[in-house]
Design a protein around this motif. Structure first.
Motif, PDB file in Angstrom:
ATOM      1  N   ARG A 168     -29.073   9.130  60.192  1.00 33.25           N
ATOM      2  CA  ARG A 168     -29.656   9.455  61.758  1.00 33.25           C
ATOM      3  C   ARG A 168     -30.613   8.175  62.179  1.00 33.25           C
ATOM      4  O   ARG A 168     -30.669   7.775  62.973  1.00 33.25           O
ATOM      5  CB  ARG A 168     -30.221  10.723  61.602  1.00 33.25           C
ATOM      6  CG  ARG A 168     -29.295  11.844  61.631  1.00 33.25           C
ATOM      7  CD  ARG A 168     -28.190  12.039  62.603  1.00 33.25           C
ATOM      8  NE  ARG A 168     -28.646  11.859  64.239  1.00 33.25           N
ATOM      9  CZ  ARG A 168     -29.161  12.636  64.751  1.00 33.25           C
ATOM     10  NH1 ARG A 168     -28.989  14.094  64.286  1.00 33.25           N
ATOM     11  NH2 ARG A 168     -29.600  12.642  66.006  1.00 33.25           N
ATOM     12  N   MET A 214     -29.353   1.925  68.908  1.00 31.57           N
ATOM     13  CA  MET A 214     -28.621   3.114  68.507  1.00 31.57           C
ATOM     14  C   MET A 214     -27.266   2.828  68.349  1.00 31.57           C
ATOM     15  O   MET A 214     -26.652   2.073  69.210  1.00 31.57           O
ATOM     16  CB  MET A 214     -29.033   4.158  69.674  1.00 31.57           C
ATOM     17  CG  MET A 214     -27.908   5.415  69.421  1.00 31.57           C
ATOM     18  SD  MET A 214     -28.356   6.503  67.986  1.00 31.57           S
ATOM     19  CE  MET A 214     -29.215   7.777  68.931  1.00 31.57           C
ATOM     20  N   LEU A 267     -23.352   3.909  67.463  1.00 32.34           N
ATOM     21  CA  LEU A 267     -22.434   5.185  67.683  1.00 32.34           C
ATOM     22  C   LEU A 267     -21.144   4.880  67.344  1.00 32.34           C
ATOM     23  O   LEU A 267     -20.374   3.820  67.603  1.00 32.34           O
ATOM     24  CB  LEU A 267     -22.390   5.577  69.067  1.00 32.34           C
ATOM     25  CG  LEU A 267     -23.767   6.248  69.592  1.00 32.34           C
ATOM     26  CD1 LEU A 267     -23.830   6.228  71.198  1.00 32.34           C
ATOM     27  CD2 LEU A 267     -23.817   7.610  69.331  1.00 32.34           C
ATOM     28  N   PHE A 284     -17.409  11.119  69.713  1.00 30.71           N
ATOM     29  CA  PHE A 284     -18.462  10.328  69.003  1.00 30.71           C
ATOM     30  C   PHE A 284     -19.363  11.044  67.983  1.00 30.71           C
ATOM     31  O   PHE A 284     -19.416  12.188  68.033  1.00 30.71           O
ATOM     32  CB  PHE A 284     -19.415   9.912  70.130  1.00 30.71           C
ATOM     33  CG  PHE A 284     -19.014   9.025  71.320  1.00 30.71           C
ATOM     34  CD1 PHE A 284     -18.164   9.377  72.313  1.00 30.71           C
ATOM     35  CD2 PHE A 284     -19.371   7.608  70.820  1.00 30.71           C
ATOM     36  CE1 PHE A 284     -18.202   8.304  73.305  1.00 30.71           C
ATOM     37  CE2 PHE A 284     -18.938   6.581  71.802  1.00 30.71           C
ATOM     38  CZ  PHE A 284     -18.301   6.905  72.906  1.00 30.71           C
ATOM     39  N   GLY A 285     -19.833  10.291  67.325  1.00 33.72           N
ATOM     40  CA  GLY A 285     -20.785  10.816  65.984  1.00 33.72           C
ATOM     41  C   GLY A 285     -22.129  10.893  66.817  1.00 33.72           C
ATOM     42  O   GLY A 285     -22.253  10.579  67.848  1.00 33.72           O
ATOM     43  N   ASN A 286     -23.293  11.408  65.876  1.00 34.53           N
ATOM     44  CA  ASN A 286     -24.476  11.432  66.810  1.00 34.53           C
ATOM     45  C   ASN A 286     -25.173  10.200  66.560  1.00 34.53           C
ATOM     46  O   ASN A 286     -26.441  10.323  67.134  1.00 34.53           O
ATOM     47  CB  ASN A 286     -25.012  12.661  65.902  1.00 34.53           C
ATOM     48  CG  ASN A 286     -24.740  14.205  66.545  1.00 34.53           C
ATOM     49  OD1 ASN A 286     -24.340  14.095  67.660  1.00 34.53           O
ATOM     50  ND2 ASN A 286     -24.311  15.195  65.633  1.00 34.53           N
ATOM     51  N   GLY A 287     -24.735   9.262  65.918  1.00 33.32           N
ATOM     52  CA  GLY A 287     -25.526   8.040  66.096  1.00 33.32           C
ATOM     53  C   GLY A 287     -26.493   7.741  64.907  1.00 33.32           C
ATOM     54  O   GLY A 287     -26.994   8.639  64.239  1.00 33.32           O
ATOM     55  N   TYR A 329     -18.825  12.074  80.268  1.00 33.45           N
ATOM     56  CA  TYR A 329     -19.352  12.468  78.996  1.00 33.45           C
ATOM     57  C   TYR A 329     -20.712  13.086  79.035  1.00 33.45           C
ATOM     58  O   TYR A 329     -21.602  12.476  80.082  1.00 33.45           O
ATOM     59  CB  TYR A 329     -19.616  11.381  78.037  1.00 33.45           C
ATOM     60  CG  TYR A 329     -18.138  10.859  77.356  1.00 33.45           C
ATOM     61  CD1 TYR A 329     -17.453   9.819  77.781  1.00 33.45           C
ATOM     62  CD2 TYR A 329     -17.877  11.247  76.033  1.00 33.45           C
ATOM     63  CE1 TYR A 329     -16.039   9.490  77.501  1.00 33.45           C
ATOM     64  CE2 TYR A 329     -16.714  10.922  75.380  1.00 33.45           C
ATOM     65  CZ  TYR A 329     -15.755   9.918  76.103  1.00 33.45           C
ATOM     66  OH  TYR A 329     -14.391   9.722  75.481  1.00 33.45           O
ATOM     67  N   GLN A 338     -24.370  13.472  77.085  1.00 38.04           N
ATOM     68  CA  GLN A 338     -25.225  13.198  76.016  1.00 38.04           C
ATOM     69  C   GLN A 338     -26.465  13.927  75.924  1.00 38.04           C
ATOM     70  O   GLN A 338     -27.447  13.579  76.725  1.00 38.04           O
ATOM     71  CB  GLN A 338     -25.438  11.713  75.853  1.00 38.04           C
ATOM     72  CG  GLN A 338     -25.905  11.160  74.472  1.00 38.04           C
ATOM     73  CD  GLN A 338     -25.989   9.704  74.578  1.00 38.04           C
ATOM     74  OE1 GLN A 338     -25.842   8.983  75.509  1.00 38.04           O
ATOM     75  NE2 GLN A 338     -25.961   9.045  73.368  1.00 38.04           N
ATOM     76  N   ARG A 376     -30.905  12.622  71.502  1.00 37.36           N
ATOM     77  CA  ARG A 376     -30.709  12.359  70.084  1.00 37.36           C
ATOM     78  C   ARG A 376     -29.380  12.789  69.395  1.00 37.36           C
ATOM     79  O   ARG A 376     -29.175  12.990  68.195  1.00 37.36           O
ATOM     80  CB  ARG A 376     -31.893  13.013  69.263  1.00 37.36           C
ATOM     81  CG  ARG A 376     -33.277  12.346  69.271  1.00 37.36           C
ATOM     82  CD  ARG A 376     -34.557  12.934  68.591  1.00 37.36           C
ATOM     83  NE  ARG A 376     -34.698  14.472  68.720  1.00 37.36           N
ATOM     84  CZ  ARG A 376     -35.442  14.605  69.732  1.00 37.36           C
ATOM     85  NH1 ARG A 376     -36.110  13.710  70.469  1.00 37.36           N
ATOM     86  NH2 ARG A 376     -35.570  15.774  70.105  1.00 37.36           N
ATOM     87  N   LYS A 377     -28.615  12.833  70.575  1.00 39.45           N
ATOM     88  CA  LYS A 377     -27.223  13.150  69.890  1.00 39.45           C
ATOM     89  C   LYS A 377     -26.068  12.213  70.402  1.00 39.45           C
ATOM     90  O   LYS A 377     -26.579  11.187  71.445  1.00 39.45           O
ATOM     91  CB  LYS A 377     -26.533  14.463  70.658  1.00 39.45           C
ATOM     92  CG  LYS A 377     -27.458  15.672  70.080  1.00 39.45           C
ATOM     93  CD  LYS A 377     -27.041  16.230  68.631  1.00 39.45           C
ATOM     94  CE  LYS A 377     -27.768  17.564  68.432  1.00 39.45           C
ATOM     95  NZ  LYS A 377     -27.451  17.845  67.032  1.00 39.45           N
ATOM     96  N   GLY A 378     -24.892  12.037  69.961  1.00 38.24           N
ATOM     97  CA  GLY A 378     -23.757  11.364  70.476  1.00 38.24           C
ATOM     98  C   GLY A 378     -23.143  11.967  71.953  1.00 38.24           C
ATOM     99  O   GLY A 378     -23.132  12.951  72.131  1.00 38.24           O
ATOM    100  N   PRO A 379     -22.653  11.031  72.601  1.00 40.02           N
ATOM    101  CA  PRO A 379     -21.925  11.638  73.708  1.00 40.02           C
ATOM    102  C   PRO A 379     -20.630  12.580  73.435  1.00 40.02           C
ATOM    103  O   PRO A 379     -20.134  12.397  72.445  1.00 40.02           O
ATOM    104  CB  PRO A 379     -21.281  10.430  74.281  1.00 40.02           C
ATOM    105  CG  PRO A 379     -22.045   9.144  73.884  1.00 40.02           C
ATOM    106  CD  PRO A 379     -22.370   9.581  72.795  1.00 40.02           C
ATOM    107  N   LEU A 414     -17.412  14.582  75.122  1.00 37.96           N
ATOM    108  CA  LEU A 414     -16.421  14.573  76.311  1.00 37.96           C
ATOM    109  C   LEU A 414     -16.597  15.760  77.232  1.00 37.96           C
ATOM    110  O   LEU A 414     -16.280  17.123  76.772  1.00 37.96           O
ATOM    111  CB  LEU A 414     -14.841  14.212  75.671  1.00 37.96           C
ATOM    112  CG  LEU A 414     -13.934  14.203  77.060  1.00 37.96           C
ATOM    113  CD1 LEU A 414     -14.160  13.119  77.748  1.00 37.96           C
ATOM    114  CD2 LEU A 414     -12.443  14.437  76.578  1.00 37.96           C
ATOM    115  N   LEU A 460     -22.630  10.336  81.542  1.00 40.39           N
ATOM    116  CA  LEU A 460     -21.938   9.251  81.489  1.00 40.39           C
ATOM    117  C   LEU A 460     -20.495   9.009  82.030  1.00 40.39           C
ATOM    118  O   LEU A 460     -19.839   9.942  81.536  1.00 40.39           O
ATOM    119  CB  LEU A 460     -21.941   8.423  79.963  1.00 40.39           C
ATOM    120  CG  LEU A 460     -23.271   8.001  79.373  1.00 40.39           C
ATOM    121  CD1 LEU A 460     -23.270   8.902  78.185  1.00 40.39           C
ATOM    122  CD2 LEU A 460     -23.161   6.737  78.851  1.00 40.39           C
TER     123      LEU A 460
END
Lengths: 116, 113
Positions: free
Chosen positions: A9, A88, A90, A107-110, B36, B38, B41-44, B46, B88
């Motif tokens: 993370r 960041m 992704l 997507f993952g959480n980055g 999307y 978001q 602190r998370k990914g986007p 859908l 987004l």
């Protein structure tokens, strides 16, 4: 549910270090992507892979390389990290439908990478 | 001119309000349109995926595409504090011989209780 897992993370690295960012997806997706996300610049594509050992450059590949030895795993490599690579990162995956972007990305959480 | 324009906000509305989020685009070759969400602190993730012009509804969310005006919208009805996030827009199509996916910058939305 599709799960895209990024191994870290948060990462802090020093300038000049070699950095590996790992991503694993569990849905047998053909396509995998690496993006970076920066305030004011949005999401920018670094590299894309549509099959094992296949890769294509995205919009900003300079300073990066990728590796895809197994279908479920896609690695991003910073050969010599620089401060302007603080961002960041992704990872995403999607089905291959004959065209690159016809199916939505998951997507993952980055990974938030800081290079000092 | 950017291929996709999205007002970054921030946008702040009271709970229960109807929210309208918008994107404009310049290239008529875009065929697929996505929204999307978001969280911090998370990914986007859908939310909506559409191909044609018109409306698509999913619970409290409605995606609208107007290809003639090159304009897409996301409406959120009965907005909740849990809807607070960055939204987004994204669109894809064959541009200059290559498949391309372009994201908007994202609109930061806050729903106030």
């Amino acid at each position: 549910d599709v799960k895209v897992t990024q191994s870290s993370r948060y990462l802090v690295k020093r300038t000049g270090e070699k950095v590996f960012l790992e991503c694993v997806q569990d849905m047998d997706h053909e396509n995998m992507f690496w993006y970076r996300q920066d305030p004011g610049l949005g999401l920018r594509l670094i590299y894309f892979s549509y099959d094992v050992k296949m890769k294509e450059k995205g919009d900003i590949p300079e300073g990066y390389s990728v590796s895809r030895e197994k279908k479920e795993r896609f690695s991003l490599i910073l050969e010599s990290a620089s401060t302007n690579q603080t961002s960041m990162y992704l990872c995403a995956s999607s089905w291959w439908t004959g065209r690159q972007y016809n199916s939505p990305l998951h997507f993952g959480n980055g990974t938030r990478l800081t290079v000092t | 001119q950017k291929e996709v324009e999205q007002d970054p906000g921030p946008l702040s509305v009271p709970e229960g309000a109807i929210v309208s989020l918008n994107c404009t685009y310049s290239n008529s070759a875009f065929q697929y349109f996505m929204w999307y969400r978001q969280y911090s602190r998370k990914g986007p993730e859908l939310l909506m995926y559409t191909y044609s012009s018109g409306n698509k509804e999913d619970g409290r969310f409605t995606a609208q595409v107007d290809k003639s005006s090159k304009y897409i919208s996301l409406f959120i009805r009965d907005s909740q504090p849990s809807d607070s996030a960055t939204y987004l827009c994204a669109m894809s199509g064959r541009i200059q011989g290559a498949q391309k996916l372009v994201f908007g910058q994202g609109t930061r939305l806050t729903i106030n209780p």
